[in-house]
Design a protein around this motif. Structure first.
Motif, PDB file in Angstrom:
ATOM      1  N   UNK A  41       0.828  -1.202   0.000  1.00 23.50           N
ATOM      2  CA  UNK A  41       0.000   0.000   0.000  1.00 23.50           C
ATOM      3  C   UNK A  41       0.866   1.257   0.000  1.00 23.50           C
ATOM      4  N   UNK A  42       1.937   1.233   0.781  1.00 21.87           N
ATOM      5  CA  UNK A  42       2.819   2.392   0.873  1.00 21.87           C
ATOM      6  C   UNK A  42       3.772   2.502  -0.316  1.00 21.87           C
ATOM      7  N   UNK A  43       4.042   1.386  -0.944  1.00 25.90           N
ATOM      8  CA  UNK A  43       5.032   1.381  -2.011  1.00 25.90           C
ATOM      9  C   UNK A  43       6.452   1.266  -1.507  1.00 25.90           C
ATOM     10  N   UNK A  44       6.625   0.983  -0.256  1.00 28.17           N
ATOM     11  CA  UNK A  44       7.938   0.783   0.364  1.00 28.17           C
ATOM     12  C   UNK A  44       7.713   0.074   1.698  1.00 28.17           C
ATOM     13  N   UNK A  45       8.774  -0.438   2.253  1.00 26.05           N
ATOM     14  CA  UNK A  45       8.656  -1.113   3.546  1.00 26.05           C
ATOM     15  C   UNK A  45       9.001  -0.120   4.659  1.00 26.05           C
ATOM     16  N   UNK A  46       8.080   0.153   5.569  1.00 26.99           N
ATOM     17  CA  UNK A  46       8.390   1.087   6.659  1.00 26.99           C
ATOM     18  C   UNK A  46       9.447   0.512   7.593  1.00 26.99           C
ATOM     19  N   UNK A  47      10.189   1.398   8.220  1.00 28.00           N
ATOM     20  CA  UNK A  47      11.278   0.978   9.103  1.00 28.00           C
ATOM     21  C   UNK A  47      10.960   1.337  10.544  1.00 28.00           C
ATOM     22  N   UNK A  48      11.585   0.649  11.455  1.00 26.90           N
ATOM     23  CA  UNK A  48      11.398   0.934  12.867  1.00 26.90           C
ATOM     24  C   UNK A  48      12.692   0.651  13.613  1.00 26.90           C
ATOM     25  N   UNK A  49      12.827   1.248  14.786  1.00 29.31           N
ATOM     26  CA  UNK A  49      14.036   1.099  15.598  1.00 29.31           C
ATOM     27  C   UNK A  49      13.652   1.156  17.064  1.00 29.31           C
ATOM     28  N   UNK A  50      14.518   0.587  17.896  1.00 33.25           N
ATOM     29  CA  UNK A  50      14.341   0.620  19.343  1.00 33.25           C
ATOM     30  C   UNK A  50      15.380   1.567  19.928  1.00 33.25           C
ATOM     31  N   UNK A  51      14.965   2.424  20.833  1.00 30.28           N
ATOM     32  CA  UNK A  51      15.883   3.348  21.491  1.00 30.28           C
ATOM     33  C   UNK A  51      15.797   3.139  22.997  1.00 30.28           C
ATOM     34  N   UNK A  52      16.928   2.792  23.591  1.00 28.93           N
ATOM     35  CA  UNK A  52      16.993   2.552  25.036  1.00 28.93           C
ATOM     36  C   UNK A  52      18.002   3.505  25.650  1.00 28.93           C
ATOM     37  N   UNK A  53      18.046   3.521  26.966  1.00 26.41           N
ATOM     38  CA  UNK A  53      19.023   4.341  27.661  1.00 26.41           C
ATOM     39  C   UNK A  53      20.443   3.878  27.357  1.00 26.41           C
ATOM     40  N   UNK A  54      21.389   4.801  27.479  1.00 20.04           N
ATOM     41  CA  UNK A  54      22.778   4.508  27.122  1.00 20.04           C
ATOM     42  C   UNK A  54      23.332   3.315  27.895  1.00 20.04           C
ATOM     43  N   UNK A  55      22.911   3.147  29.141  1.00 23.75           N
ATOM     44  CA  UNK A  55      23.465   2.064  29.969  1.00 23.75           C
ATOM     45  C   UNK A  55      22.993   0.685  29.504  1.00 23.75           C
ATOM     46  N   UNK A  56      22.028   0.627  28.564  1.00 19.90           N
ATOM     47  CA  UNK A  56      21.602  -0.673  28.028  1.00 19.90           C
ATOM     48  C   UNK A  56      22.577  -1.202  26.981  1.00 19.90           C
ATOM     49  N   UNK A  57      23.520  -0.365  26.538  1.00 20.84           N
ATOM     50  CA  UNK A  57      24.423  -0.753  25.456  1.00 20.84           C
ATOM     51  C   UNK A  57      25.845  -0.952  25.983  1.00 20.84           C
ATOM     52  N   UNK A  58      26.531  -1.889  25.404  1.00 19.36           N
ATOM     53  CA  UNK A  58      27.926  -2.138  25.725  1.00 19.36           C
ATOM     54  C   UNK A  58      28.752  -0.901  25.389  1.00 19.36           C
ATOM     55  N   UNK A  59      29.610  -0.485  26.305  1.00 18.80           N
ATOM     56  CA  UNK A  59      30.498   0.652  26.079  1.00 18.80           C
ATOM     57  C   UNK A  59      31.909   0.121  25.844  1.00 18.80           C
ATOM     58  N   UNK A  60      32.440   0.347  24.660  1.00 16.92           N
ATOM     59  CA  UNK A  60      33.764  -0.170  24.320  1.00 16.92           C
ATOM     60  C   UNK A  60      34.852   0.503  25.147  1.00 16.92           C
ATOM     61  N   UNK A  61      34.650   1.755  25.510  1.00 14.78           N
ATOM     62  CA  UNK A  61      35.639   2.434  26.354  1.00 14.78           C
ATOM     63  C   UNK A  61      35.690   1.807  27.744  1.00 14.78           C
ATOM     64  N   UNK A  62      34.528   1.505  28.316  1.00 15.79           N
ATOM     65  CA  UNK A  62      34.509   0.838  29.628  1.00 15.79           C
ATOM     66  C   UNK A  62      35.076  -0.564  29.520  1.00 15.79           C
ATOM     67  N   UNK A  63      34.737  -1.262  28.457  1.00 13.18           N
ATOM     68  CA  UNK A  63      35.262  -2.609  28.275  1.00 13.18           C
ATOM     69  C   UNK A  63      36.783  -2.587  28.188  1.00 13.18           C
TER      70      UNK A  63
END
Length: 735
Positions: A132-154
């Motif tokens: 119907x749209x003529x394209x595939x809609x996109x979506x993303x999840x956004x969480x707080x920074x502490x939910x992601x691995x930090x390479x500097x801390x690692x």
């Protein structure tokens, strides 16, 4: 708008107008797809989504909600939508979201709903509407920074391990005690596994790590937002997982986030969540509490100790010693102070501790100075500055003792947690200033109309809710066009909870710039369920489970033969109920706390004769459709406890202004909790059963009883125990 305002909580905030957001994961595809011909409407996209589901059928309430959202977006008005269980509200708001330019943000309160949207609803919607749209809609999840691995801390985790984990104060760990070598070795193995995972993961999202690691290990490799030095200064900035998640969110059609991050975004002048024109707040009855939590701060001796150790190499010895002395003073002050709300000013030992801490942290911040481009370790320096600044700000806030703040001492039963906490008395002003500016907000939940009206929740969400008045022509026309919500289900001689007509929906409420709508539910509550109030029982007066209530519980559960979800006001009452049934029946009784909650819920679903008893987290967290749950028992009305500091302070403020704090604060809290608990019974169109409330006040309290009943679905209502038991016996015989 870009104006500076002072919210009702007393905090001065600058509203930063968001940029006009465009683009998607493939910007050209999104714009080209929307240029071809007329853009499809939200109702057309909803029809495509429903049609793609095998056996899918359009639901009147779903269509009504989609239409209302489209109209409010076009008119620039905000919308409160009560959508009962079974409405299909996720598709009802996702379909019109795809007609709005730029990212649309959807915020949820629970991980369960977030997972449902990301793993099920959005992928199926994208498949269905692509033609119907003529394209595939996109979506993303956004969480707080502490939910992601930090390479500097690692990268620094080996260096930080002795400081931040091996020598943590005993009170910071469950059970206390010194960390033994085996535990330290286990932690090291988890860090090594995280290093391996870092080489493979595309997102760095903790939720994708299977099996997971414990919180101690994750703390070593993640970065709270306040401690982040920023991508431009970080040696790993170009590879940052958190920054990559934000970039994906900026390019998506729909961004799914959570109330906690949304609250932080509002308090941080809205620069975390991508700029957007439409915000959909699902589970909106939880939002004010999440904003209050985000605006809350605390002083904990262990945090002072950890901050001192982290900053010690950057400080002169005497400055570090001043921090240590302040932490010790805080520990002594908390040990002497009783738990509970502070109503007569900070006790002298705690005031002195806050004064020492404020002076010591300011001195430490001056000593550390600014972060320069040539700093050898900007990440560690920023971490130290961030925690010192947080401690300083909290100490100053507590010393100010502002009228718009509430302070209390918090201790747990084991004594392992001692904290001095401060939180805003109200967040309605913050929400009024920051939630609605430069965007349309749609707030939805199954429990928004309390006492049969939207105005209580509207005021809690920062909206101006005037006294009741006839609906405007626009609201009346909207209701007339989209039709009734709840199906007519009245049977002669039947009485409905709240004395409402069986087919009625909650009347519209509106105010400047907003309207409301109740789209009802496809469930026929008056034929599917009974609300039984044990009006003959004595008014509950003691903690735990009274003997008479226990006997009533036995009779109801025995009539059905299990299949009972027990929602209790305290752990003691839940435990007493479990012990009673185990002693006097052969039914399997599952008690919250004896096993992991997901395992208990799965057993309850699979073991047809079982009972599951628990406390507040079960009131919203259990979804068991079918005949595994045909009796929901609530031991007493879920008013906030007198020792809940925020609720008590808010009620006292209303009393001081000449109103009724109980009616204005405690009753609405109980209404939301009760509606959520009652909602555990009917989860599908074929469900049947009984909700039994063992608190006579729901029937006998003339002041608030009708208000609470009007906040519930329109079940068939009775106070006769023989009627309830007879219905349960018939259900037992129909298996």
């Amino acid at each position: 708008m870009g104006a500076v305002g002072v919210g009702g909580d007393g905090y001065r905030r600058t509203v930063t107008p968001p940029r006009t957001a465009t683009g998607s994961a493939t910007p050209s595809a999104r714009s080209n797809g929307r240029r071809r011909g007329a853009r499809p409407s939200g109702t057309e996209l909803l029809a495509a989504a429903v049609g793609a589901v095998p056996g899918g059928a359009e639901r009147p309430g779903q269509l009504q909600m989609t239409t209302a959202i489209e109209e409010c977006v076009a008119d620039g008005e905000h919308l409160l939508v009560q959508a009962g269980t079974g409405t299909g509200k996720s598709l009802a708001y996702l379909a019109p979201a795809l007609t709005v330019d730029g990212p649309v943000v959807v915020s949820t309160a629970t991980l369960a709903l977030q997972s449902q949207l990301v793993d099920h609803d959005l992928p199926r919607l994208a498949d269905a509407v692509e033609p119907v749209l003529g394209r595939r809609p996109t979506f993303a999840v956004l969480k707080g920074r502490h939910h992601y691995l930090c390479l500097a801390r690692l990268d620094n985790s080996t260096e930080e391990e002795p400081e931040d984990t091996l020598f943590d104060a005993p009170a910071a760990r469950p059970g206390g005690g010194t960390k033994w070598l085996g535990e330290a070795g286990r932690l090291g193995k988890q860090i090594e596994r995280l290093r391996d995972w870092a080489e493979k993961t595309a997102t760095g999202d903790r939720d994708e790590l299977d099996p997971g690691v414990d919180d101690q290990a994750w703390r070593l490799v993640s970065m709270p937002a306040r401690e982040c030095v920023g991508a431009s200064r970080c040696p790993f900035g170009q590879e940052c997982f958190a920054e990559a998640s934000r970039a994906r969110a900026r390019e998506a059609d729909i961004v799914v986030t959570n109330h906690s991050l949304l609250a932080v975004d509002m308090l941080a002048d809205r620069h975390i969540v991508p700029p957007h024109k439409l915000l959909i707040v699902d589970e909106a009855h939880e939002l004010a509490d999440r904003v209050s939590s985000a605006a809350q701060a605390e002083l904990v001796p262990e945090l002072v100790d950890r901050t001192t150790r982290r900053a010690r190499t950057l400080l002169r010895p005497e400055t570090a010693e001043a921090l240590t002395a302040a932490g010790d003073a805080l520990a002594v002050g908390l040990a002497e102070a009783p738990a509970g709300r502070i109503t007569a000013g900070l006790p002298t030992p705690l005031r002195e501790a806050c004064t020492l801490l404020d002076a010591a942290t300011r001195s430490a911040l001056d000593a550390i100075g600014d972060i320069k481009a040539d700093d050898p370790d900007p990440v560690r320096k920023q971490q130290a500055k961030a925690t010192l600044d947080e401690l300083s700000s909290t100490a100053q806030r507590l010393l100010e003792e502002a009228d718009h703040d509430v302070a209390w001492v918090e201790k747990n039963d084991s004594g392992s947690r001692r904290a001095l906490v401060v939180a805003p008395l109200s967040v309605a002003g913050t929400l009024a200033t920051h939630l609605y500016d430069e965007r349309t907000v749609v707030a939805t939940s199954a429990t928004l109309a309390l006492g049969g009206r939207f105005d209580t929740v509207a005021r809690a969400l920062g909206l101006d809710a005037p006294p009741p008045a006839p609906p405007s022509p626009a609201s009346a026309a909207l209701a007339a066009r989209t039709g009734p919500g709840r199906p007519a289900a009245e049977t002669p001689g039947r009485r409905l909870a709240g004395d409402a007509p069986a087919g009625a929906v909650v009347p519209a409420t509106e105010g400047p710039g907003w309207r409301s709508l109740d789209v009802g539910s496809p469930f026929d509550y008056a034929r599917q369920g009974i609300l039984y109030v044990a009006a003959h029982l004595p008014r509950p007066s003691v903690s735990g489970l009274p003997e008479a209530a226990g006997e009533e519980l036995l009779g109801l559960v025995g009539a059905l033969g299990g299949r009972t979800l027990g929602l209790f006001s305290s752990r003691r009452a839940a435990q007493q109920a479990a012990e009673l049934l185990r002693a006097r029946t052969d039914l399997p009784v599952l008690l919250q706390g004896e096993e992991a909650l997901p395992l208990l819920v799965r057993r309850f679903r699979e073991e047809r004769a079982s009972c599951l008893f628990g406390v507040m987290s079960l009131w919203q967290g259990v979804d068991v459709p079918g005949d595994s749950c045909q009796l929901v028992v609530i031991d007493r009305l879920p008013f906030p406890r007198p020792d809940e500091p925020l609720a008590a302070a808010r009620a006292a403020a209303v009393d001081a202004g000449g109103g009724s704090g109980f009616a204005a604060v405690s009753v609405p809290i109980a209404a939301v909790r009760l509606a959520q608990g009652v909602g555990r019974l009917i989860r599908a169109t074929g469900d049947k059963g009984v909700v039994a409330v063992l608190d006579s006040r729901l029937e006998t309290a003339r002041g608030y009883g009708p208000f609470l009943r009007r906040s519930l679905p329109p079940f068939w209502y009775t106070t006769r125990p023989e009627v309830a038991r007879g219905a349960l016996e018939r259900l037992a015989g129909s298996r």
